[in-house]
Write a protein that holds these residues in place. Structure first.
Motif, PDB file in Angstrom:
ATOM      1  N   ALA A 216      -4.982  -9.462   0.445  1.00 45.19           N
ATOM      2  CA  ALA A 216      -5.155  -8.011   0.433  1.00 45.19           C
ATOM      3  C   ALA A 216      -4.387  -7.378  -0.719  1.00 45.19           C
ATOM      4  N   VAL A 217      -3.205  -7.927  -1.028  1.00 41.70           N
ATOM      5  CA  VAL A 217      -2.421  -7.406  -2.141  1.00 41.70           C
ATOM      6  C   VAL A 217      -3.197  -7.516  -3.453  1.00 41.70           C
ATOM      7  N   PHE A 218      -3.854  -8.647  -3.678  1.00 40.24           N
ATOM      8  CA  PHE A 218      -4.624  -8.817  -4.918  1.00 40.24           C
ATOM      9  C   PHE A 218      -5.811  -7.859  -4.969  1.00 40.24           C
ATOM     10  N   ALA A 219      -6.529  -7.707  -3.860  1.00 36.61           N
ATOM     11  CA  ALA A 219      -7.684  -6.810  -3.848  1.00 36.61           C
ATOM     12  C   ALA A 219      -7.252  -5.357  -4.041  1.00 36.61           C
ATOM     13  N   TRP A 220      -6.163  -4.981  -3.397  1.00 35.87           N
ATOM     14  CA  TRP A 220      -5.615  -3.634  -3.561  1.00 35.87           C
ATOM     15  C   TRP A 220      -5.207  -3.395  -5.009  1.00 35.87           C
TER      16      TRP A 220
ATOM     17  N   ARG B  65      -6.325  -4.755  -7.787  1.00 36.80           N
ATOM     18  CA  ARG B  65      -7.497  -4.562  -8.652  1.00 36.80           C
ATOM     19  C   ARG B  65      -8.109  -3.179  -8.444  1.00 36.80           C
ATOM     20  N   SER B  66      -8.127  -2.734  -7.193  1.00 39.18           N
ATOM     21  CA  SER B  66      -8.754  -1.447  -6.880  1.00 39.18           C
ATOM     22  C   SER B  66      -7.971  -0.279  -7.462  1.00 39.18           C
ATOM     23  N   VAL B  67      -6.657  -0.270  -7.253  1.00 39.84           N
ATOM     24  CA  VAL B  67      -5.891   0.875  -7.736  1.00 39.84           C
ATOM     25  C   VAL B  67      -5.653   0.816  -9.241  1.00 39.84           C
ATOM     26  N   ALA B  68      -5.741  -0.375  -9.820  1.00 31.48           N
ATOM     27  CA  ALA B  68      -5.679  -0.449 -11.283  1.00 31.48           C
ATOM     28  C   ALA B  68      -6.833   0.346 -11.882  1.00 31.48           C
ATOM     29  N   GLN B  69      -8.006   0.264 -11.256  1.00 29.10           N
ATOM     30  CA  GLN B  69      -9.157   1.034 -11.724  1.00 29.10           C
ATOM     31  C   GLN B  69      -8.989   2.524 -11.423  1.00 29.10           C
ATOM     32  N   ALA B  70      -8.463   2.813 -10.220  1.00 37.88           N
ATOM     33  CA  ALA B  70      -8.329   4.210  -9.814  1.00 37.88           C
ATOM     34  C   ALA B  70      -7.247   4.943 -10.588  1.00 37.88           C
ATOM     35  N   TRP B  71      -6.175   4.243 -10.918  1.00 35.77           N
ATOM     36  CA  TRP B  71      -5.012   4.911 -11.507  1.00 35.77           C
ATOM     37  C   TRP B  71      -4.883   4.712 -13.014  1.00 35.77           C
ATOM     38  N   GLY B  72      -5.734   3.877 -13.586  1.00 31.52           N
ATOM     39  CA  GLY B  72      -5.710   3.704 -15.031  1.00 31.52           C
ATOM     40  C   GLY B  72      -5.877   5.002 -15.807  1.00 31.52           C
ATOM     41  N   PRO B  73      -6.789   5.888 -15.382  1.00 35.36           N
ATOM     42  CA  PRO B  73      -6.940   7.161 -16.101  1.00 35.36           C
ATOM     43  C   PRO B  73      -5.679   8.013 -16.107  1.00 35.36           C
TER      44      PRO B  73
ATOM     45  N   PHE C 120       0.827  -1.213   0.000  1.00 34.62           N
ATOM     46  CA  PHE C 120       0.000   0.000   0.000  1.00 34.62           C
ATOM     47  C   PHE C 120       0.865   1.269   0.000  1.00 34.62           C
ATOM     48  N   LEU C 121       1.823   1.339   0.910  1.00 34.33           N
ATOM     49  CA  LEU C 121       2.641   2.548   1.037  1.00 34.33           C
ATOM     50  C   LEU C 121       3.555   2.752  -0.164  1.00 34.33           C
ATOM     51  N   THR C 122       4.199   1.686  -0.625  1.00 32.12           N
ATOM     52  CA  THR C 122       5.117   1.843  -1.752  1.00 32.12           C
ATOM     53  C   THR C 122       4.373   2.120  -3.053  1.00 32.12           C
ATOM     54  N   ASN C 123       3.204   1.532  -3.213  1.00 38.08           N
ATOM     55  CA  ASN C 123       2.392   1.822  -4.396  1.00 38.08           C
ATOM     56  C   ASN C 123       1.969   3.291  -4.408  1.00 38.08           C
ATOM     57  N   GLN C 124       1.545   3.792  -3.264  1.00 33.44           N
ATOM     58  CA  GLN C 124       1.162   5.200  -3.191  1.00 33.44           C
ATOM     59  C   GLN C 124       2.329   6.108  -3.555  1.00 33.44           C
ATOM     60  N   ALA C 125       3.508   5.791  -2.989  1.00 25.10           N
ATOM     61  CA  ALA C 125       4.684   6.614  -3.253  1.00 25.10           C
ATOM     62  C   ALA C 125       5.056   6.579  -4.728  1.00 25.10           C
ATOM     63  N   ALA C 126       4.968   5.397  -5.336  1.00 27.62           N
ATOM     64  CA  ALA C 126       5.277   5.274  -6.764  1.00 27.62           C
ATOM     65  C   ALA C 126       4.270   6.048  -7.605  1.00 27.62           C
ATOM     66  N   PHE C 127       2.998   5.924  -7.267  1.00 30.67           N
ATOM     67  CA  PHE C 127       1.975   6.602  -8.057  1.00 30.67           C
ATOM     68  C   PHE C 127       2.162   8.115  -8.042  1.00 30.67           C
ATOM     69  N   ARG C 128       2.536   8.656  -6.903  1.00 27.14           N
ATOM     70  CA  ARG C 128       2.736  10.112  -6.832  1.00 27.14           C
ATOM     71  C   ARG C 128       3.817  10.570  -7.804  1.00 27.14           C
ATOM     72  N   LEU C 129       4.817   9.729  -8.026  1.00 29.74           N
ATOM     73  CA  LEU C 129       5.893  10.065  -8.955  1.00 29.74           C
ATOM     74  C   LEU C 129       5.498   9.810 -10.411  1.00 29.74           C
ATOM     75  N   MET C 130       4.568   8.883 -10.619  1.00 37.64           N
ATOM     76  CA  MET C 130       4.167   8.504 -11.978  1.00 37.64           C
ATOM     77  C   MET C 130       2.959   9.277 -12.488  1.00 37.64           C
ATOM     78  N   LYS C 131       2.247   9.936 -11.606  1.00 37.21           N
ATOM     79  CA  LYS C 131       0.935  10.487 -11.945  1.00 37.21           C
ATOM     80  C   LYS C 131       0.946  11.377 -13.175  1.00 37.21           C
ATOM     81  N   GLY C 132       1.956  12.160 -13.330  1.00 36.83           N
ATOM     82  CA  GLY C 132       1.961  13.088 -14.465  1.00 36.83           C
ATOM     83  C   GLY C 132       2.542  12.521 -15.738  1.00 36.83           C
ATOM     84  N   GLN C 133       3.092  11.298 -15.682  1.00 38.56           N
ATOM     85  CA  GLN C 133       3.785  10.757 -16.854  1.00 38.56           C
ATOM     86  C   GLN C 133       3.382   9.338 -17.208  1.00 38.56           C
ATOM     87  N   GLY C 134       2.709   8.624 -16.294  1.00 37.91           N
ATOM     88  CA  GLY C 134       2.397   7.212 -16.487  1.00 37.91           C
ATOM     89  C   GLY C 134       3.493   6.326 -15.930  1.00 37.91           C
TER      90      GLY C 134
END
Length: 257
Positions: free
Chosen positions: A159-163, A165-173, A118-132
């Motif tokens: 929990a890793v699998f459920a997380w 699937r959830s963030v794949a939907q949230a962060w796909g856009p 959860f924590l590392t995915n969040q940190a990675a997403f913040r860095l990727m958000k503007g570029q993919g």
């Protein structure tokens, strides 16, 4: 091989040993630049130094928000951004029947495997958000099928699998893909476990592996069997694949069947 090897900037957690170390070596050999994160500084630094100029080690406790934030800031500074995260850090504390798992063991196993993802995915997403970018989380067949003798670990990986699937939907856009892999590999930990068995137990274990593994009746090799999928998912070929769970286990777990 990676399609654009020199361009990929990758963080790998749990890179001091096992699957994480093998993936760090393999991705760097294919041309990626890799930051190895692990709580164990001695082994982690050794792995990064053995890889050479394409790798750097940063100490990180994936269950600690401040440690994760500092590590990802340092990684992004050295890499000049971030293209991919492979969340490989994991911890198991076997030896307890489900009804006897102490709360502190439950909390520890969930902290590293689920909270750490959860924590590392969040940190990675913040860095990727503007570029993919791409995130690959390592789960376990236990998170799919359950493990009565290792219930805390199975719950954490579920929990890793459920997380995922959830963030794949949230962060796909935001053009960020998130996938999970359930690997069954021959690792240092597997070798240590096998070494504790008596000859009769080892024979029974190996017979069971042959029985339940259609592809060769063996444990997988991280470099030969797992690395190619990781390369696909974090490279251009994986840009339209997200929210998926892949079993890389020689056919033990046939998802969707």
């Amino acid at each position: 091989m990676l399609d654009t090897p020199a361009a990929l900037r990758v963080v790998i957690t749990g890179a001091a040993r096992g699957i994480g170390a093998d993936l760090a070596r393999g991705l760097a050999a294919a041309g990626a630049r890799v930051v190895c994160l692990d709580k164990r500084e001695d082994r982690g630094r050794e792995i990064a130094e053995s890889i050479g100029a394409a790798a750097r080690f940063l100490q990180c406790d994936v269950s600690d928000p401040a440690s994760v934030a500092a590590a990802f800031a340092g990684a992004a500074e050295w890499l000049g951004g971030l293209d991919a995260l492979v969340a490989s850090a994991g911890l198991d504390k076997p030896g307890h029947a489900a009804e006897d798992i102490p709360p502190e063991i439950w909390d520890l196993v969930l902290a590293v495997n689920a909270r750490g993802t959860f924590l590392t995915n969040q940190a990675a997403f913040r860095l990727m958000k503007g570029q993919g970018g791409a995130i690959v989380n390592l789960g376990s067949f236990g998170g799919i099928r359950g493990m009565p003798d290792r219930a805390a670990y199975a719950a954490a990986k579920g929990a890793v699998f459920a997380w995922t699937r959830s963030v794949a939907q949230a962060w796909g856009p935001h053009d960020v893909t998130v996938n999970a892999i359930a690997p069954v590999m021959r690792t240092e930990a597997a070798d240590r476990f096998i070494a504790t068995l008596s000859e009769a137990e080892r024979n029974a274990y190996e017979a069971r592996v042959r029985e339940i593994t259609p592809m060769g009746g063996r444990l997988g090799d991280p470099t030969q069997d797992l690395l190619p999928l990781v390369q696909l998912l974090i490279g251009p070929g994986g840009r339209y694949i997200t929210g998926q769970a892949f079993a890389v286990d020689g056919g033990r777990t046939m998802l969707g069947s």
